[in-house]
Structures are given as C-alpha cells and as structure tokens.
Scaffold this motif. Structure first.
Motif, mmCIF file in Angstrom:
data_model
loop_
_atom_site.group_PDB
_atom_site.id
_atom_site.type_symbol
_atom_site.label_atom_id
_atom_site.label_comp_id
_atom_site.label_asym_id
_atom_site.label_seq_id
_atom_site.Cartn_x
_atom_site.Cartn_y
_atom_site.Cartn_z
ATOM 1 N N ALA A 108 0.835 -1.202 0.000
ATOM 2 C CA ALA A 108 0.000 0.000 0.000
ATOM 3 C C ALA A 108 0.870 1.253 0.000
ATOM 4 N N ALA A 109 1.972 1.225 0.764
ATOM 5 C CA ALA A 109 2.856 2.388 0.813
ATOM 6 C C ALA A 109 3.518 2.630 -0.535
ATOM 7 N N GLU A 110 3.938 1.541 -1.214
ATOM 8 C CA GLU A 110 4.568 1.687 -2.521
ATOM 9 C C GLU A 110 3.574 2.187 -3.560
ATOM 10 N N THR A 111 2.354 1.699 -3.478
ATOM 11 C CA THR A 111 1.322 2.171 -4.407
ATOM 12 C C THR A 111 1.063 3.655 -4.221
ATOM 13 N N ALA A 112 1.043 4.078 -2.972
ATOM 14 C CA ALA A 112 0.822 5.501 -2.692
ATOM 15 C C ALA A 112 1.971 6.345 -3.223
ATOM 16 N N LEU A 113 3.210 5.847 -3.063
ATOM 17 C CA LEU A 113 4.372 6.561 -3.595
ATOM 18 C C LEU A 113 4.275 6.718 -5.104
ATOM 19 N N MET A 114 3.926 5.648 -5.794
ATOM 20 C CA MET A 114 3.853 5.701 -7.251
ATOM 21 C C MET A 114 2.738 6.638 -7.713
#
Length: 950
Positions: free
Chosen positions: A661-667
């Motif tokens: 979820a954190a990586e998706t938010a970053l992208m």
C-alpha cells in the motif's frame, strides 16, 4: 594452461556415402539390431534449457521390480525394462559414419573430447579464435549431483596453421557455476554469467596468453533462479547495437557512459538467440522444440499469428534410435523405431549468413532438436508482411543421426563461411526434475546405463561437396584468417562489405566499441552509394552506434528505392527520435502509406513503441486503408490487445511482486508530481523534451529512461532532486539545469524519485522518506548544485562478491546461497540471537547492506539447487513473510570485536539498511525478535563509500 595438440587431424573423417547410411537406416527400421548407444532424456537439458511445460510428464512412480514405472501407469505398463548391455559411446571417427544428411553435405570434425567436455555453445572473436562454453556439471548422473559445482569453464581454441583444425588450447575462464553464455566483447574479452546469479562479468586476457586475468562487473539484473533449464541464456549483440538474452524481457546496450536497458516483449526462448541479415532476432524455444519468436523485432512487443508454422511443423523425422528414451514415455514415441514423434526439445539456432555453403541456405534458420537427434532447416516465407516457417524437407530433416548420443545444442555461422554444429554428445539431456525414481525415463536411463556417458563433446563443420558454381573454390571453406582485434577503424570499415555475416557483425561491434569517429565520412559514403545493400545496413547502424547519425542522411534512406533499406532507416531513426528529434513523427506517419507492406508495418511498430502523438488514430487509419494481413495483425494487436492476446508475460525473474500500500501511494503521488512538473524538461516518456530550435536530437534535459544513473544507487536521484544538477550528463551538455528542490518534504522527494526509478522501463527499486531524510542530513551543508561527475563519484558503489565467505548460525551449509539468486533459509523459525555473516577477502568502507527475502516456495531455501546429493522430499509449507522480524547490523575488522551500525525491522520482500561509512571485513546480521516464519536471504549486496570501496 596451454596445450598444443595436432591429434585432432586423426579425427577428421568424411561421412560415408548417403546410400550406405540410408541402407543401415532401412535395416533398423525393419527390425535389425539396435545401434550401440542410447539417449538420455526426453525433455531437454543444458542444451535446450526448456520451458516448464513438458510432454506427458513423469510416468507412474510405483517403483515396480526391475526399475520400471508402477502399475498405475497404463500407457507404459507393457514396456520391457529388463537390463540391457551398456550402450557405449563412439569415437568421433565412428560417430561421423552415423550421420544422415541431405545430398551433397557432410560433416568434418574440428574439435573433440577430451580437449573439450560437455560443450553447449561456441563463439568466435575478431581473430577467428573459437571460445567454447563447457557446462561440465550438467547431468553427470540421473540425480544431477554436483550440477552447480564450480566445474564449468570457457575454453579458447586456435587454428595456428590454417588447416581447419584447432590445435592450440587454453582455458580462458575456469571454475564457473554452470555458465549461461559467452559473448565476445572486443579484443581478448568475453562476457558471461553463472547460474543462479544476477551479474554479468567481463573477463579480459591482458597479457595475450589465452587466459583471462582480469575480471570486471559489466552489469546486473539478468538473473533467474531454480531449475537450470529455466534460466536465461545467450547474450547476442544484434545489428541495432543492443544485446538480447533468452527469458529476459529487456534488451541491454553498452555505451561509453554505462550500460542501459529497455523493456521488450517476452521472447519465450530458452537456449538460442540469432539474427538474420536484416537484424531481426530469432529466438529458440525449449520444451516446444520449435522457434519461440521471430515475427518482428522483439523490442516492439509480441504479436501472435495462429498459423505462423506450417501444419505438422512439430513432427520430427529422426532416425530409428530404438532406445525409446523420451521423457513423455510411449505417448510421444514413434514405434517400432523408437524415435520421437512430437518435438519436445529445441536448442541453439542460427540464421545461416555465411558464403561458403550453397546460396539457398542463406537466410534459413537451423536449430537442433536434441531429443530427436536432428538439425532442422527452417525456410521462412513472407506472406503479406508476416513470416511463415516451413520444414525445408517435408517428412525428413536436414541432418539426423543414428548415434543416440548426438546432441546438437548450438549452430553457428563461422568465420570460414560454413556452419559449425556443437554436439554435446551426452547420455542424459533432461534435467533431473523429470528423471525421478519410478519414472519411465529413469527406467530407460538405468536399462541402458545412459547416465554413464558424460564428459564428451564434438564440434563439427558442415561442408558441401555437391554441385559447384562456376568458381571451383566458391564453396570450399574460406582460409582467410581474420585479424580484426588489432585492426584500425579504417581497416574494420572494409569488412562491412564482406559476404559473410559473421565478418560484418564482428567488424561493426569492434567499431562501436572503439568509438573512433574518424570513420564517419567513410561510413556515410557506404550508406549513400555502396552497391552492397547489407554493407549499407551495417554502415548505418555503425553510425548509430557511434552516436553519429545525421537526420538528413536517415531521411534520404527513408526514401530509398529498396524497401528493406527504408525499414532500416525507420528503425535507426528511433535513436534520434528518442533523443528529442520529434520531427520524425511526421515521417513515420507518412510511411504508413508506403507501397511496401513491410515498410508500413515498421512505421506502425515504431509509432506504437515510442507513443508518437496521434498513434491510435494513425494506426486505425492505416488498418482501414491497408488490408494486408500483417497490417491487420499489428493494428489489431495494438488496438485490441485482449482479442489478440499472446498469453506471454514479461521475463526477467518473472512477475514482479505486488506493490504494498505504501509503494502504491508513492507511485500514485510520484506520477502526479512528474505530470505536473518534471515532464516539461524530461518529456512525458522520460526521453527528454525535444528542443528542435537548438538542433536535431537536442533535448531540454537528460533522458531518464534506461539511464544507468537513475537505475544505479538511489542516492544519485535523491541528491539530484534535493540539491540540483548542472554540467554535462552522460557526455552531453544541456542548456537547462536541474534546480534544487529541497524545500519539498521527504515524502514528496521519495514519491517522484520512486516514480522515475520504476517507470519508462526502469526497474530500480523504491525510495523511502527515510532515505531522503538520511541524504538530506548527510549533505546539510551543501550550498551549490551537484556536477554530474562529482555526484556520480559520491554515491555508494556496489562491492564485487568475489571471494566472499558466508556462514550462519542455522543451515550454515547453504549460507552461500544468500550471495546469489539461490537464497539461504534458516530452516527454523526466527529466534532472537539467530545470525547470518559474510566475510570479505579484504576490508572495505561499508555503508549499506541490501537483500531480498522471498517466501519459501516448496523446498527449503538454499537447498533446491543441488550442489550435492539427490533431491529430498519437500517439507511442509512455511508461512511468510520471510524477512527478518527485527535485526541489528554489526561490523568487524577481525571477527572478534564488533560494532553495531544499524538496526531495523523487515517489511516486505526487500531489506535495506544504511549507516555511516565504517571500515569492516566482517558484516553480521543478528535477529532481535522471534517469529514463527523462517528467515531467508537472497542476492545480498554490500555498498561501500567510493573512497573506500576496496
């Protein structure tokens, strides 16, 4: 070691007359005695490097007395598994008598065991010296014991007197773990990589003794792990100056400023990459036993053509071997002769481009089906822009063998204008995963002692003695010894007109590696006026490789009367378009109306690949106006991908793990930032926004796509965003500068940095806000922007893993797997005090550790790749995650006194721990919390500060 040996002359024997061989074949077909040899496997092996799917699958496993499959296998239930006399290997002089070739052809030996053992591929350098890839660990018994021991090597062989027999032999690189390829890379150097590893290495012989004495890291990110049949192979330098390998869905390119990569379609290949005279790559499938992809250059993606092979193409027509040792059992065996009736193993592959065999062979594709013991000749036919392939000899083959140990695993156009065939001459040609106790194939191996035939291998030259042309010597091998390694650039240019494609390819590569632009005028003259079309192709691409393409020249070639030249001009112009010359978009659109369907298709592929503005509308209009089948397939695949789906997916190590979820938010946030701000200089496609008013190819900012700096250590991008960047980048100057953006918070910088490192074909990993905070603090006193060379010299450098020793508190025997893609597992639940340690051969100033922790898949981590005994039963599944629950990092210079330098918690697949540069020879991770999951480590890397890297 260096050995001078002329006994090879004793091996040079001619094939007996076709009628005699055919007579022996007829006798066997009528029930005569079986030949005195056997095969080994059914699916494929080191040579074929096959796909996961198998014909039939292992037979029943009941373990019936006598070694055969159990009674639960009705298809093979009535097979006679009674022990037979060992099928003895033959000498080369006897083996050559067992070949059946098309009329007029024969084979002659140029190299054989014991000088070489278990050869799987060959290549020639600029002086015509032959390198041989020897995978000496492959299937030394039915359980593959020792398969990943460091016994592989690359040997070097020289014909010192020009008589066609290689008589001087050295071991160029030794002690390799099942090497995957050998690629000549300039004078006295090759590229190679090992199994279960991620790195490609450059080995160089600096003193001319035929033995490499210098090892350099070339690039990373190529590896896969698991079954050795399912790992990448070959690294072929193509006419477009990019290098292509099997499995991996990317292409790589050497530049004077580093190696860059671009995504491609999935090639579906296993062991074999070759190119034709137009630079189109042909990839060889493994388990399918047929070519895997050849329609269009793979950089444009995959296009499925249902009838691209003639009916019955997958039926092989081998000689009557009688041993019936195919992995699929009786379901895939033609009786009564015991030969293979459906292809199951393909290897090698060569589009013949030489000049000393009949001209009608040029452009045809040759590959080995080593379970069928055949070499097939494939004739391609262009139908409305699509390539349809045929067996050149219906109901027969170009070459077949009565010797069951004949294993044609590679075919190669040679400097002498002929074709060389690499014969592994091996008992088992099937990886042990498909030879378990109780299987049909295991019973056949034991019945004839096929596992006893190891450590052989032969290299054959294909010769034509049939009807000659008006020149009596036209089809005799070319005795001219190349000496390109020491030639000047001007001398190399002359070879671009050679009738043998090997000479043209080699001269082009050496010219590009030299980067000597003094030959640009000569190359331009060849492109414009040379009557040799193929010379013009190579000269154009050499200009491209020297970064010396002139837009006006390319546009003139786009109007050339020869459609094949127009295609090359479009492809070469893409380099200019990517560099910012957007004016070529109009040319591409215009060429979709060309009178030649191949030119139209190339324009469509280019427009789609580089997302030329208005691409969709242009493709729709082209499909409406041009009903050629190839145009319809290309347009339909692009515009309606679901209907035209190929079912293939990207390569590399397989599908990437799902983002957290954190990586998706970053992208998501990074994409927004890039679209609001960065695109104006770097372009929407990451190739740089064009500046046509300055000049052709000029861009506002450096390209991000494929950038070795963007794809390197994350601190480079973070520093550039925080503090700005000025001066030349990658050897080019830009009027615009990267302004400092340190007023943005850490999350903002992490988002856009992650986006550019994960987009435009990049796959460099994420940046966290904590990473940004660390870099911001370390450079808090900086008042000026970075200069690119200064910044590149400041970021941590990856340490080479040569000579590292690994150990652990648990499962220490498998610890070394953590240093490759094999992986190490604790084999026990995580517990406080559990540790893993590496020792370097000499101290370095360490500043970061990185590793992956994939969840165990079936077997226990670090043991699935069998460095020793037979496979063991898989334990019960162990729950994920397998990253360390909590840990400390400690370092030491003597292994006695330790200093803690970092601590953290594992989260997801990747663990990264950064700390202040510290001198160390030992690095240890110790768990500080317990968990029910095991702990796994794969591909562990250490980074050092540049000043103390070693």
């Amino acid at each position: 070691m260096s050995v001078h040996l002329k006994s090879a002359r004793q091996w040079r024997v001619l094939v007996v007359a076709s009628a005699v061989v055919a007579g022996g074949w007829s006798l066997l077909a009528q029930g005569g005695p079986a030949p005195a040899r056997g095969d080994g496997a059914g699916g494929r092996g080191a040579a074929a490097m096959g796909d996961a799917a198998r014909q039939g699958g292992p037979a029943g496993r009941g373990g019936r007395a006598g070694g055969g499959p159990g009674r639960d296998d009705p298809i093979n239930a009535d097979v006679d598994y009674s022990k037979q006399p060992t099928l003895q290997p033959q000498t080369p002089a006897d083996e050559v008598k067992q070949f059946i070739l098309q009329p007029g052809y024969r084979l002659e030996l140029v190299l054989a065991d014991p000088v070489i053992q278990d050869p799987t591929a060959i290549a020639f350098d600029g002086d015509g010296r032959m390198f041989v890839l020897e995978d000496r660990g492959y299937m030394q018994d039915a359980d593959a014991r020792g398969e990943l021991d460091p016994v592989g090597r690359i040997s070097l062989h020289v014909d010192t007197d020009g008589d066609g027999v290689y008589d001087k032999h050295t071991v160029f690189v030794d002690h390799l773990v099942f090497p995957r390829f050998l690629t000549p890379f300039g004078p006295n150097a090759i590229l190679t990589k090992e199994s279960n590893a991620d790195e490609v290495w450059k080995y160089t012989d600096t003193d001319g003794d035929g033995v490499a004495d210098k090892k350099e890291l070339f690039d990373t990110g190529y590896g896969r792990t698991g079954n050795i049949e399912h790992q990448e192979a070959f690294l072929t330098w193509a006419m477009d100056n990019w290098m292509y390998s099997t499995y991996n869905a990317f292409r790589a390119r050497w530049t004077p400023h580093g190696v860059i990569k671009e995504t491609t379609g999935s090639n579906g290949a296993q062991w074999g990459v070759s190119q034709d005279n137009d630079g189109k790559l042909w990839f060889q499938g493994g388990a399918s036993g047929v070519p895997s992809y050849w329609q269009f250059p793979i950089v444009y993606g995959n296009f499925s053509v249902p009838d691209q092979m003639e009916p019955d193409f997958r039926i092989p027509w081998g000689a009557p071997i009688r041993v019936a040792d195919m992995q699929g059992g009786m379901a895939v065996i033609r009786m009564p002769d015991g030969s293979l009736k459906s292809t199951t193993a393909g290897a090698g592959g060569d589009v013949f481009r030489g000049d000393r065999l009949p001209a009608d062979l040029v452009g045809d594709y040759f590959y080995g089906e080593e379970v069928a013991r055949i070499v097939r000749r494939v004739h391609p036919e262009n139908r409305e822009g699509l390539t349809i392939i045929h067996n050149a000899y219906p109901n027969s083959e170009f070459l077949k063998a009565l010797d069951p140990y004949f294993r044609p695993v590679d075919q190669t156009t040679a400097p002498d204008g002929t074709m060389y065939i690499t014969d592994m001459y091996h008992g088992i040609i099937q990886e042990s995963q498909w030879t378990p106790q109780g299987s049909y194939l295991r019973a056949k191996i034991e019945q004839y002692d096929l596992d006893k035939v190891i450590h052989h291998g032969r290299i054959w030259r294909l010769v034509y003695d049939g009807v000659k042309t008006d020149r009596s010597d036209a089809l005799t091998r070319d005795r001219t010894m190349p000496h390109m390694n020491n030639e000047t650039a001007a001398q190399l240019v002359a070879h671009l007109s050679h009738p043998n494609g090997w000479w043209r390819d080699t001269a082009q590569q050496l010219l590009v590696l030299k980067q000597d632009r003094s030959v640009v005028p000569a190359l331009t003259t060849i492109v414009e006026s040379n009557p040799n079309l193929l010379a013009r192709f190579h000269a154009l691409w050499t200009l491209e490789g020297l970064d010396a393409l002139d837009p006006a020249l390319v546009r003139r070639e786009m109007k050339d009367p020869e459609p094949r030249m127009r295609v090359q001009a479009i492809r070469a112009s893409e380099t200019l378009y990517k560099a910012g010359d957007a004016s070529f978009a109009d040319d591409y659109r215009a060429m979709t109306k060309d009178s030649n369907v191949d030119v139209v298709i190339q324009a469509m592929l280019t427009i789609n690949r580089w997302k030329v503005p208005g691409a969709e509308d242009t493709l729709k209009a082209t499909a409406d106006a041009n009903k050629a089948r190839g145009v319809q397939v290309v347009a339909g695949t692009i515009l309606n991908p679901t209907a035209f789906a190929t079912g293939r997916r990207g390569g590399g190590r397989g599908a990437a793990p799902a983002m957290s979820a954190a990586e998706t938010a970053l992208m998501t946030r990074g994409s927004q930032i890039y679209g609001e701000l960065c695109f104006s200089c770097h372009g929407t496609n990451g190739l740089g926004a064009p500046r046509p008013e300055i000049g052709p190819g000029a861009t506002m900012a450096p390209p991000l796509a494929g950038s070795p700096r963007v794809n390197g250590h994350r601190d480079y991008v973070i520093n550039a965003i925080l503090f700005g960047l000025t001066g030349p980048v990658g050897g080019k100057s830009y009027d615009e500068v990267m302004i400092p953006m340190q007023e943005n918070d850490d999350a903002w910088v992490a988002a856009v940095a992650s986006y550019v490192r994960q987009s435009f074909g990049n796959d460099a990993g994420f940046v966290t806000p904590a990473d940004v905070a660390r870099v911001r603090a370390s450079e808090s006193g900086r008042k000026t922007s970075w200069v690119a060379t200064e910044l590149a010299a400041s970021v941590p450098t990856l340490l080479v893993r040569d000579g590292w020793t690994a150990t652990a508190s648990h499962n220490a025997a498998a610890a070394r797997g953590a240093l490759s893609l094999t992986s190490w597992s604790s084999d026990a639940p995580q517990a406080t005090g559990m540790w893993f340690q590496v020792e370097l051969p000499q101290p370095a100033t360490i500043t970061e550790i990185q590793f992956e922790s994939p969840a165990p898949a079936g077997g226990r981590g670090g043991r699935g790749a069998r460095g020793g005994g037979a496979p063991t039963a898989a334990p019960a599944p162990i729950p994920a995650p397998a990253s360390p629950r909590a840990y400390t990092v400690a370092v030491s210079t003597d292994g006695q006194t330790w200093t803690d330098v970092a601590h953290g918690t594992g989260a997801g697949d990747a663990t990264v721990a950064s700390f202040a540069p510290t001198r160390a020879k030992f690095v240890r991770l110790t768990l500080t919390a317990s968990d029910a999951s095991v702990w796994t480590i794969r591909n562990l890397r250490l980074y050092a500060s540049r000043a103390g890297a070693q």
